[in-house]
Design a protein around this motif. Structure first.
Motif, PDB file in Angstrom:
ATOM      1  N   ASN A 170     -57.228  83.839   1.508  1.00 34.62           N
ATOM      2  CA  ASN A 170     -56.389  84.566   2.470  1.00 34.62           C
ATOM      3  C   ASN A 170     -56.622  86.062   2.266  1.00 34.62           C
ATOM      4  OD1 ASN A 170     -54.417  85.740   4.040  1.00 34.62           O
ATOM      5  ND2 ASN A 170     -52.798  84.342   3.410  1.00 34.62           N
ATOM      6  N   PRO A 171     -57.633  86.632   2.957  1.00 31.40           N
ATOM      7  CA  PRO A 171     -57.965  88.055   2.762  1.00 31.40           C
ATOM      8  C   PRO A 171     -56.792  88.985   3.002  1.00 31.40           C
ATOM      9  CG  PRO A 171     -59.663  86.939   4.038  1.00 31.40           C
ATOM     10  CD  PRO A 171     -58.518  85.978   3.922  1.00 31.40           C
ATOM     11  N   SER A 172     -55.972  88.669   4.009  1.00 36.98           N
ATOM     12  CA  SER A 172     -54.824  89.523   4.313  1.00 36.98           C
ATOM     13  C   SER A 172     -53.859  89.568   3.132  1.00 36.98           C
ATOM     14  CB  SER A 172     -54.119  89.004   5.566  1.00 36.98           C
ATOM     15  OG  SER A 172     -53.125  89.902   5.987  1.00 36.98           O
ATOM     16  N   ASP A 173     -53.661  88.432   2.472  1.00 35.23           N
ATOM     17  CA  ASP A 173     -52.767  88.373   1.322  1.00 35.23           C
ATOM     18  C   ASP A 173     -53.342  89.159   0.142  1.00 35.23           C
ATOM     19  OD1 ASP A 173     -50.346  87.198   0.047  1.00 35.23           O
ATOM     20  OD2 ASP A 173     -51.836  86.229  -1.254  1.00 35.23           O
ATOM     21  N   PHE A 174     -54.671  89.131   0.001  1.00 34.92           N
ATOM     22  CA  PHE A 174     -55.327  89.895  -1.065  1.00 34.92           C
ATOM     23  C   PHE A 174     -55.098  91.396  -0.875  1.00 34.92           C
ATOM     24  CE2 PHE A 174     -59.367  91.877  -2.679  1.00 34.92           C
ATOM     25  CZ  PHE A 174     -59.084  91.716  -4.027  1.00 34.92           C
ATOM     26  N   ILE A 175     -55.235  91.873   0.367  1.00 29.08           N
ATOM     27  CA  ILE A 175     -54.972  93.286   0.655  1.00 29.08           C
ATOM     28  C   ILE A 175     -53.513  93.614   0.379  1.00 29.08           C
ATOM     29  CG2 ILE A 175     -55.000  95.064   2.439  1.00 29.08           C
ATOM     30  CD1 ILE A 175     -57.171  93.421   3.856  1.00 29.08           C
ATOM     31  N   TYR A 176     -52.630  92.698   0.752  1.00 31.41           N
ATOM     32  CA  TYR A 176     -51.195  92.906   0.513  1.00 31.41           C
ATOM     33  C   TYR A 176     -50.901  93.054  -0.980  1.00 31.41           C
ATOM     34  CZ  TYR A 176     -46.167  92.029   0.464  1.00 31.41           C
ATOM     35  OH  TYR A 176     -44.817  92.132   0.251  1.00 31.41           O
ATOM     36  N   LYS A 177     -51.556  92.233  -1.803  1.00 26.06           N
ATOM     37  CA  LYS A 177     -51.356  92.322  -3.265  1.00 26.06           C
ATOM     38  C   LYS A 177     -51.799  93.679  -3.797  1.00 26.06           C
ATOM     39  CE  LYS A 177     -51.600  87.432  -4.689  1.00 26.06           C
ATOM     40  NZ  LYS A 177     -51.183  86.831  -3.432  1.00 26.06           N
ATOM     41  N   LEU A 178     -52.925  94.196  -3.284  1.00 30.06           N
ATOM     42  CA  LEU A 178     -53.402  95.510  -3.726  1.00 30.06           C
ATOM     43  C   LEU A 178     -52.441  96.620  -3.288  1.00 30.06           C
ATOM     44  CD1 LEU A 178     -57.239  95.215  -2.992  1.00 30.06           C
ATOM     45  CD2 LEU A 178     -56.108  95.105  -5.214  1.00 30.06           C
ATOM     46  N   LEU A 179     -51.900  96.510  -2.075  1.00 27.27           N
ATOM     47  CA  LEU A 179     -50.945  97.513  -1.599  1.00 27.27           C
ATOM     48  C   LEU A 179     -49.633  97.449  -2.377  1.00 27.27           C
ATOM     49  CD1 LEU A 179     -51.548  97.150   2.248  1.00 27.27           C
ATOM     50  CD2 LEU A 179     -52.265  99.044   0.785  1.00 27.27           C
ATOM     51  N   GLU A 183     -47.663 100.346  -4.726  1.00 22.94           N
ATOM     52  CA  GLU A 183     -46.238 100.681  -4.697  1.00 22.94           C
ATOM     53  C   GLU A 183     -45.611 100.614  -6.083  1.00 22.94           C
ATOM     54  OE1 GLU A 183     -44.613  97.965  -1.899  1.00 22.94           O
ATOM     55  OE2 GLU A 183     -45.498  98.953  -0.137  1.00 22.94           O
ATOM     56  N   SER A 184     -46.025  99.636  -6.882  1.00 26.09           N
ATOM     57  CA  SER A 184     -45.472  99.512  -8.232  1.00 26.09           C
ATOM     58  C   SER A 184     -45.908 100.670  -9.124  1.00 26.09           C
ATOM     59  CB  SER A 184     -45.879  98.171  -8.855  1.00 26.09           C
ATOM     60  OG  SER A 184     -47.267  98.126  -9.078  1.00 26.09           O
ATOM     61  N   LEU A 185     -47.149 101.148  -8.943  1.00 23.86           N
ATOM     62  CA  LEU A 185     -47.611 102.302  -9.715  1.00 23.86           C
ATOM     63  C   LEU A 185     -46.871 103.570  -9.299  1.00 23.86           C
ATOM     64  CD1 LEU A 185     -51.483 101.637  -9.753  1.00 23.86           C
ATOM     65  CD2 LEU A 185     -49.950 101.588 -11.716  1.00 23.86           C
ATOM     66  N   ARG A 186     -46.564 103.677  -8.009  1.00 24.91           N
ATOM     67  CA  ARG A 186     -45.873 104.870  -7.524  1.00 24.91           C
ATOM     68  C   ARG A 186     -44.488 104.986  -8.143  1.00 24.91           C
ATOM     69  NH1 ARG A 186     -45.436 106.045  -1.130  1.00 24.91           N
ATOM     70  NH2 ARG A 186     -47.657 105.537  -1.344  1.00 24.91           N
ATOM     71  N   GLU A 187     -43.852 103.853  -8.408  1.00 25.45           N
ATOM     72  CA  GLU A 187     -42.532 103.883  -9.042  1.00 25.45           C
ATOM     73  C   GLU A 187     -42.587 104.497 -10.444  1.00 25.45           C
ATOM     74  OE1 GLU A 187     -41.253  99.867  -9.021  1.00 25.45           O
ATOM     75  OE2 GLU A 187     -40.881  99.778  -6.842  1.00 25.45           O
ATOM     76  N   GLN A 188     -43.784 104.479 -11.058  1.00 25.02           N
ATOM     77  CA  GLN A 188     -43.965 105.076 -12.384  1.00 25.02           C
ATOM     78  C   GLN A 188     -44.593 106.464 -12.290  1.00 25.02           C
ATOM     79  OE1 GLN A 188     -45.944 102.115 -14.993  1.00 25.02           O
ATOM     80  NE2 GLN A 188     -45.462 100.628 -13.381  1.00 25.02           N
ATOM     81  N   ASP A 189     -44.545 107.046 -11.074  1.00 23.07           N
ATOM     82  CA  ASP A 189     -45.096 108.382 -10.815  1.00 23.07           C
ATOM     83  C   ASP A 189     -46.614 108.409 -11.035  1.00 23.07           C
ATOM     84  OD1 ASP A 189     -44.784 110.947  -9.891  1.00 23.07           O
ATOM     85  OD2 ASP A 189     -44.604 111.807 -11.902  1.00 23.07           O
ATOM     86  N   LEU A 190     -47.262 107.278 -10.759  1.00 20.89           N
ATOM     87  CA  LEU A 190     -48.722 107.177 -10.793  1.00 20.89           C
ATOM     88  C   LEU A 190     -49.179 106.802  -9.385  1.00 20.89           C
ATOM     89  CD1 LEU A 190     -49.170 105.148 -14.112  1.00 20.89           C
ATOM     90  CD2 LEU A 190     -49.362 107.624 -13.808  1.00 20.89           C
ATOM     91  N   TRP A 191     -50.254 107.437  -8.919  1.00 20.35           N
ATOM     92  CA  TRP A 191     -50.633 107.312  -7.512  1.00 20.35           C
ATOM     93  C   TRP A 191     -51.989 106.644  -7.370  1.00 20.35           C
ATOM     94  CZ3 TRP A 191     -47.046 109.245  -3.958  1.00 20.35           C
ATOM     95  CH2 TRP A 191     -45.988 109.976  -4.521  1.00 20.35           C
ATOM     96  N   LEU A 192     -52.025 105.618  -6.542  1.00 23.03           N
ATOM     97  CA  LEU A 192     -53.257 104.880  -6.285  1.00 23.03           C
ATOM     98  C   LEU A 192     -53.591 104.952  -4.798  1.00 23.03           C
ATOM     99  CD1 LEU A 192     -55.537 102.789  -6.988  1.00 23.03           C
ATOM    100  CD2 LEU A 192     -53.833 100.991  -6.557  1.00 23.03           C
ATOM    101  N   CYS A 193     -54.843 105.303  -4.502  1.00 22.87           N
ATOM    102  CA  CYS A 193     -55.340 105.293  -3.127  1.00 22.87           C
ATOM    103  C   CYS A 193     -56.535 104.336  -3.059  1.00 22.87           C
ATOM    104  CB  CYS A 193     -55.762 106.694  -2.682  1.00 22.87           C
ATOM    105  SG  CYS A 193     -56.463 106.742  -1.016  1.00 22.87           S
ATOM    106  N   ILE A 194     -56.506 103.410  -2.117  1.00 25.95           N
ATOM    107  CA  ILE A 194     -57.581 102.439  -1.960  1.00 25.95           C
ATOM    108  C   ILE A 194     -58.436 102.849  -0.755  1.00 25.95           C
ATOM    109  CG2 ILE A 194     -58.156 100.012  -1.541  1.00 25.95           C
ATOM    110  CD1 ILE A 194     -55.304  99.375  -2.676  1.00 25.95           C
ATOM    111  N   ILE A 195     -59.713 103.082  -0.995  1.00 23.08           N
ATOM    112  CA  ILE A 195     -60.650 103.432   0.080  1.00 23.08           C
ATOM    113  C   ILE A 195     -61.538 102.229   0.353  1.00 23.08           C
ATOM    114  CG2 ILE A 195     -62.569 104.909   0.785  1.00 23.08           C
ATOM    115  CD1 ILE A 195     -61.411 107.136  -0.874  1.00 23.08           C
TER     116      ILE A 195
END
Length: 450
Positions: A170-179, A183-195
């Motif tokens: 389920n590719p859509s679910d895989f993208i959802y897991k990465l997103l 969000e979980s990293l942002r809660e720890q003031d760490l920022w992830l951008c996926i290109i």
């Protein structure tokens, strides 16, 4: 009785001879690395607007806005991967990045393992599951940022469209897991951008609404290079790569051939390299460029056919069969899909996925696509083989191709025989007419009896 050919013994003298022959191919070059398509140059020619768009996204980090996903798309050889690597290497020292090429992955779990490999982790076994793999990716990114005392991480996923070939996943679910990981990293003031880098925009794929709402519309499209762009790129590289600088007319011919395809700068660089090997130390001429183009067509064909997935290989065979049967240079999407489904039945991929695979074949240089009007039926896509049909058939397999030719010859013989009979007395037409009359007569008798 079988006749065996005697093999030449490999000796020290033979090795010296082979080395001498191989060295002749490098006489023309002063530094061949500049004609390596994977070489990252010290500067990027063109792509100013695309670079500005990416920089604006990156600069927004300083104001507290991190774009969770950026979709970069465009045709092969348009400089997408090169520009992203160049920006990440030279612009931002307050962030870490990881570049992952997913081309060799076949499943979603394989994609996750490739990401882990580039992050320096050991691969997981499939029994561990995709959730654990994504969790490990997050923990590793967190650890890297903690160790380097940085807050920003860029995860670049090249050839990202490969994940949509995993029919069981389920590719859509895989993208959802990465997103969700972002969000979980942002809660720890760490920022992830996926290109994501691919031939199509991420939004064009069949994604869940929950995914679409999270990725937004952060897209950067790379137009194909023009002949002028390609000329500037290869001229800059030629100055450093060759002992004797090729004439501008030769470089213009090379740029013209590459631009006529689909503006592929990578192909132009490969053309120059092969032409230099063919020249045996002479100054490269236009004839060398033409010979190199022919040689690369055969090599590209072997690569495309050899690396094709099961379904992509079936599509290539289907196209060859249709073109051979119809004695035509072109075919359309609906005809390809119908024949493909007849072959595979329930194992067939969706129409949309087959269109994606056809697009990949176009980007590989095997097919040329053209939008056509079909009148009341709307618009469609017409496909043409760029490489001669016979070469493609032989690359698929000699036995398979010869079987196709025999079947075609048999059908032509039967059709010719029917044509002669029709000409002599329209036997077939008369038989069909008689059959219709008999059926009509039986119907009339039935009505009379009733």
């Amino acid at each position: 009785m079988m006749i065996y050919a005697l093999q030449v013994e490999l000796t020290k003298d033979t090795l010296k001879f082979l080395q001498k022959e191989a060295s002749k191919k490098n006489v023309a070059f002063s530094d061949k690395k500049y004609l390596d398509s994977l070489f990252l140059p010290a500067g990027i020619i063109g792509r100013r607007n695309e670079a500005l768009q990416l920089i604006e996204y990156f600069e927004s980090m300083k104001k507290g806005l991190m774009v969770p996903a950026i979709s970069i798309y465009g045709r092969s050889g348009s400089g997408k991967s090169t520009l992203v690597r160049f920006l990440c290497d030279n612009m931002y020292h307050n962030m870490e990045y990881c570049f992952v090429n997913l081309r060799r992955a076949r499943t979603l779990f394989g994609c996750a393992n490739m990401i882990l490999g580039e992050l320096g982790c050991e691969s997981l076994v499939s029994a561990d599951g995709l959730d654990k793999a994504v969790e490990k990716v997050g923990n590793t990114i967190r650890s890297i940022l903690d160790n380097t005392q940085k807050k920003f991480f860029i995860l670049v996923l090249d050839e990202y469209d490969i994940i949509f070939s995993d029919k069981r996943g389920n590719p859509s679910d895989f993208i959802y897991k990465l997103l969700t990981l972002e969000e979980s990293l942002r809660e720890q003031d760490l920022w992830l951008c996926i290109i994501t880098i691919s031939n199509n925009a991420l939004m064009e794929y069949n994604l869940d609404d929950r995914v679409k709402s999270r990725i937004g519309n952060s897209e950067v499209f790379f137009e194909p290079y023009t002949a002028s762009d390609i000329f500037s790129i290869i001229r800059s590289r030629s100055e450093k790569a060759f002992c004797r600088m090729p004439d501008d007319s030769v470089l213009e011919k090379c740029a013209e051939l590459a631009a006529d395809g689909h503006g592929d700068a990578r192909r132009a660089i490969d053309l120059l390299r092969v032409a230099g090997e063919i020249s045996n130390g002479r100054k490269i001429t236009e004839k060398d460029i033409i010979k190199a183009d022919q040689s690369l067509q055969v090599d590209r064909l072997k690569t495309v056919i050899g690396s094709a997935s099961y379904h992509q290989g079936t599509i290539v065979r289907t196209i060859c069969e249709i073109l051979l049967e119809n004695e035509s240079n072109t075919t359309i999407t609906s005809a390809i899909y119908q024949r493909y489904c007849d072959k595979l039945g329930e194992k067939s991929l969706s129409y949309r996925r087959v269109v994606d695979l056809l697009t990949e074949l176009v980007n590989s240089g095997l097919l040329h696509a053209r939008n056509i009007s079909r009148g009341r039926k709307g618009y469609g896509t017409e496909y043409t083989l760029v490489i001669p049909l016979e070469l493609v058939g032989l690359a698929i397999g000699k036995d398979w191709w010869y079987d196709q030719l025999e079947s075609k010859e048999l059908m032509d013989s039967v059709n010719a025989s029917i044509g002669r009979r029709t000409k002599q007395g329209s036997l077939l037409a008369e038989m069909m007419k008689t059959s219709r009359l008999i059926k009509k007569y039986d119907t009339m008798e039935d009505l009379a009896d009733s």
